[in-house]
Scaffold this active site. Sequence first.
Site: not given
Ligand code: PGA
Ligand code: ZN
Length: 415
Positions: A39, A144, A154, A197, A233, A278, A305, A330, A358, A381
């Site tokens: 995503s 996911h 999430e 995840e 999230d 998030e 994010d 990230k 991650h 995270k």
């Molecule tokens: P992604 O999503 O690593 O699939 O982009 C993780 C998140 O949205 O935190």
């Molecule tokens: Zn996110």
Amino acid sequence: VIEDIRVRKILDSRGNPTLEVDVVTWNGFGRAAAPSGASTGAREVVAFPEGGVDKIISEVEDIISSELIGMDAEDLNEIDLVLKEIDGTENLASIGGNTTVAVSMATAKAAASSYNMPLYRFLGGNMQTEIPFPLGNMINGGAHAGKNAPDIQEFLVVPVGAETITEAVFTNVNVHKKIRELIQTKDKSFTGGKGDEGGWAPNLTNQEAIEIQVKACETVTDETGVLVKPCLDMAASEFWNAETEEYVYAKEGVNRTTGEQVDYVSELIETYGYYYVEDPIREGDFEGFADLTKKAGKNCLICGDDLFVTNAEILAEGIEKKSGNSIIIKPNQIGTLSDTYKTVELAKNNKYVPVVSHRSGETTDDTIAHLAVAFSCPIIKTGAVSGERIAKLNELIRIEEEMTYPEMADLNKYR
Ligand code: PGA
Ligand code: ZN
């Protein structure tokens, strides 16, 4: 001095190819791999150019080697500048942000190793005394998990009452186990399937998942005495319909306008005591984020994010508009370690809580555990239970053991 650079194709946790880089100096060695998102935010740097990892493997090793061999691995800023020059585009579209980030991280690790130091201490200095709280992923939905899972991506928890990282990671795992039991009680046909995840991927509505998550937090808090708080999230861009301008909750058959979404999320925060939410609003909507932050940001971390994509310029816009009070970090969203650090510093200077994270597609690379400690980020995270996630959590346990005065991060300093 860098003597050799090797680039190879390896597996990520979704079975897709990704890139691993070795950097060899005369007295050091560093290895790092790039993760990948499902995503992703629209304004992230490009992960790989067209042709993917295979194209990079055949072309990039020579180009990068010819520029970097002979440079000092300690000159991280200089190395990152050269990488960006080699690419030559704003969004790293020609050699890919996953290429630059893997080289950048592997070089830092090689430099650390030449001093016989762990990466966290090399980057953070000897003063590191705090360990971040692990934000653990319990239930997976959205991009996911399979299509019967919740729309919200999430359902997470953070063990804010934990005193050591060991206590924290085992508390998260207790909640993970409790949640499986609660899902099974509700749905006898649940087979224990997981999402990308490592959280459970159940056939539940969003509301059912919320109730199970909150119940599990309360039960484990009572049983262990360690206070556990629920977090989300939402990855709201994934279920935003740009034509109707509504958030589409397919599992409930409910649509919400931006105003309704702001109200809905603030009610969730108030009713269930959410500690962290998030991407509750789609990326690009700084005003929606600001409205929610104004309503609920005193009691909850409102984290961007996809909104910020670890980009200091975009974060600066958010700071200006008071959008959110926390930011996901990230490294592969921005492509180099030095740009990652720049964003962390800007966040801290403006009381935005930086959360090192991650991606949904990961390897066993544990660099982010070191970055979270080095950059004194109070939260990391990195999932809860699956091999590529425990790689980071177990490394944090080792780091804590190595530090003389371990102490959980102090979140209050951001208030
Ligand atoms: P992604 O999503 O690593 O699939 O982009 C993780 C998140 O949205 O935190
Ligand atoms: Zn996110």
